[in-house]
Design a protein around this motif. Sequence first.
Motif: not given
Length: 256
Positions: A115-116, A119, A124-125, A163
Amino acid sequence: MRILLTNDDGIYAPGLRALRTELLKIAQVTVVAPATEQSAAGHSVTLLTPLLVGEVFEDDAKTFVGWAVEGRPADCVKLALLELLPEPPDLIVSGMNAGSNAGINVLYSGTVAAAIEGAFYRHTAIAVSLEYDKKIYDFPTAARYARQVIEQILAHSPPRGSLLNVNIPVLERGPIRGVKVMPQNVSPYTEKYDRRVNPRGRTYFWTGPDFECPDPHPDTDVTALAESYITITPLQFDLTDHAKVEPMKKWEWKVE
């Protein structure tokens, strides 16, 4: 809406399958995930070996699911955004992880790292994890909760590069009590190693399966999760301690 779905448990993990099923109700979903489990890979990337990629289809061999990558979770997101996806996604979702990623575990998590990475690229994560209690995971129910939370996040139009870390509590503990936005608990976990000796006399260690937070501060993600709340923690990848920058600039620095 287009969603890129990834994880660290591997493309055939039941958590990813359950989350994909729910996300298909609201968007077009393409999976780019590790070919094998990469738990606790953190934000490592592959540099010295090639990243082999293979297409994956549903059991009917006709429905395209996405790509399996012989690499880390962060590799998967990089490849997806830079090479594999014909169009950029509107949202990146990582999960659903088998085991919570609350507290200091965020730093080790391949789920959160993916997810990072998203981002980083100004998408958008959202990382999604299900708490572990040594019983059977109810991924379908947890995925339904996750989809509802994701829909509500999107309804607020988060700015690009947002995030978020979402944790679903153990469902067997009792009904979900609600949703709480909580800061990350930064207390260290108690960890143990099982010391053994192999037949050739060499000592080796197995990492213990139990990770306990001995100091779960109130009003943090770890405590709220234990109280059967879904937790959401906004994260950032800027590790600068900004409060120390200006005072340290005033130090008298010397080199010889």
